[in-house]
Design an enzyme around this catalytic site. Sequence first.
Site, short mmCIF file in Angstrom:
data_model
loop_
_atom_site.label_atom_id
_atom_site.label_comp_id
_atom_site.label_asym_id
_atom_site.label_seq_id
_atom_site.Cartn_x
_atom_site.Cartn_y
_atom_site.Cartn_z
N ASP A 18 0.83 -1.20 0.00
CA ASP A 18 0.00 0.00 0.00
C ASP A 18 0.87 1.26 0.00
O ASP A 18 2.10 1.16 0.10
CB ASP A 18 -0.92 -0.05 1.23
CG ASP A 18 -2.28 0.53 0.93
OD1 ASP A 18 -2.40 1.34 -0.01
OD2 ASP A 18 -3.25 0.19 1.64
N GLY A 42 -4.21 5.29 -7.61
CA GLY A 42 -4.47 5.91 -8.91
C GLY A 42 -3.67 7.17 -9.17
O GLY A 42 -4.06 8.01 -9.96
N ASN A 43 -2.52 7.31 -8.51
CA ASN A 43 -1.69 8.49 -8.72
C ASN A 43 -0.76 8.38 -9.91
O ASN A 43 0.17 9.18 -10.03
CB ASN A 43 -0.90 8.81 -7.46
CG ASN A 43 -1.70 9.73 -6.54
OD1 ASN A 43 -1.76 10.93 -6.75
ND2 ASN A 43 -2.34 9.15 -5.54
N ASP A 52 -10.42 3.39 -3.09
CA ASP A 52 -11.03 2.13 -2.64
C ASP A 52 -12.42 1.90 -3.22
O ASP A 52 -13.26 2.80 -3.22
CB ASP A 52 -11.14 2.13 -1.11
CG ASP A 52 -9.77 2.01 -0.46
OD1 ASP A 52 -8.76 2.12 -1.17
OD2 ASP A 52 -9.74 1.80 0.76
#
Length: 570
Positions: free
Chosen positions: A158, A195-196, A215
């Site tokens: 993460d 999603g960066n 999420d």
Amino acid sequence: MKTAKRLFIEWTVIWSSILCLVCSSTILAKDDGLARTPPMGWNSWNALKTDIDESKIKAIADAMVSSGMRDAGYVYLVLDDGWMAKERDRDGNLLADPGKFPHGMKALGDYIHKKGLKFGIYECRGYLTCQKLPGSFQHEEQDMGTFASWGVDYIKLDGCFAERNGRFSSVELAIYKRSIENTGRPIVLSISDFGNGSWAWGAKEAAHLWRTSYDIEPSIESVYSCADTSGGHAVIHPTFNGLWQFAGPGHWNDPDMLQVGNLPDPKEDKVHFSLWSILAAPLMAGNDLRSMSDAVRNILTAPEVIAVNQDARGCQGYKIYENGGREIYNKPLSDGTTAVLMLNKSKATTDMTVTWDEIGLKGTQNVRDLWERKDLGEFRTSFTAANLSQHGHVFIKVGTPGGRPIPGPVPVPLEKYSVTTSGITYLSDLYYIMKQGNAPHKDQSFNGKALSVRGTTYHKGLGCRDSSRIMYKLNGKADRFQAVAGLDDSYTGRETARFRVLNEDFFGNQVLFDSGPMTRDHPAKKIDIDVKGVEYILLMFDGNEAAGDWADVKVIANTAGKIIENNKSE
Ligand code: GAL
């Protein structure tokens, strides 16, 4: 507003006379033979959050076998956040939470392996996980070694708190890649940067899959919005027509784990699974397998729907039609056929038609229903799905297995989204490769008028509103970045806005320019910064309701130290 459009014409997804059999672009990823098809398994987060323990996970492992999930392909059993103790041991080793996992992780891994499954575990590249348990920052080598000694086969890594690390994501992931390789154990690496832009800055060098979204929640709206990150233009310039060109065998876009079985309506579960199938998304089930209904099991194990997802050619499906919530996707398969998903998201019941031209076929074709597992007959030029109500869809396979492979779509060429020439490149002339928030307006203010800052108008630039974060690929080619930043003259409110320029992505946190808070009374900021060697640049506009402009925004390559003045135009 655009009218109904056949996207395959407008979006350069043209059928080339040259047979394009690969779907992803030519940038080569590591090829370690892992995740050649999208990984399949189960992850604890969507069903159980942090409420996991040894007996629950063992029961899930049992259920994966008894329900037929394992045999349908779901092999990875992944423990998400919440498995670890609050503190490392005195040597800095990660420990399992002794209350939840009294026999430790090695024993659990052994149990999972004995079931013919593979063992997956969660960690975070920040100093804490998202649940504030010990993260792996500065323990990378040690933790990867620990995981390998426990028999871990899959790591979900993460990104919480990682922006404090002061490292580019690409640099940080290379550390994980090396640490995993040093263990000598084959391990799939699944990363999350919410999603960066992992697809853009090359996460595929190190990771097998990367999250493209925030999420996923158990609602159809959330399912659609996650699907839109991978298959639509939620996170990239519309010209790309989704992220398909960044995916392929060994490297996948991940619109997040499945909520099949957690959605209120079985019809929605089915749409969700069809979308993930055609988008070649990892299939990580997220429902409680101990209490799964037959209906949900039948969806998750539908063999022909899974086969499309797992097709060896590894083409991610892409949209060929979109109009008012009606969408058609196409996914060319390795056996010479193609899978087509026709989906009605709109409230109005509708018929939908796909023509053979749109999917690269000619002449009479067989059509097979993938959910019903039955042939629907031969069709001369097109197929119509009649009376699709909201969330209604048809998932078909068109063509005859064994035929000539259908050409794939044509990727957007590098020069359209990257600096490739010397001299001036206006960023508004390039396609951005990552977007969060509002898409900027090209060469116009956000309200559609000329860009205007403190009385000066500009022909080139980007008009933003609220929040707009966009990444461009400079390709290490540019020397200087120049722009005039300020609130657009049409904006009469009192909100404060901020313009920032970052090197690479948000997580690297390397700020090249920061305007600080600006109102419309502030003079425009003239930006002129050195970007030599910068591969990616992130423009961040944060302005609440305000409209702001990156006026005259450009990069200059090969200036040999000569600084070119901003071109003002009245
Ligand atoms: C989020 C992540 C979720 C889940 C959660 C655990 O950041 O996107 O999928 O892993 O953290 O805390």
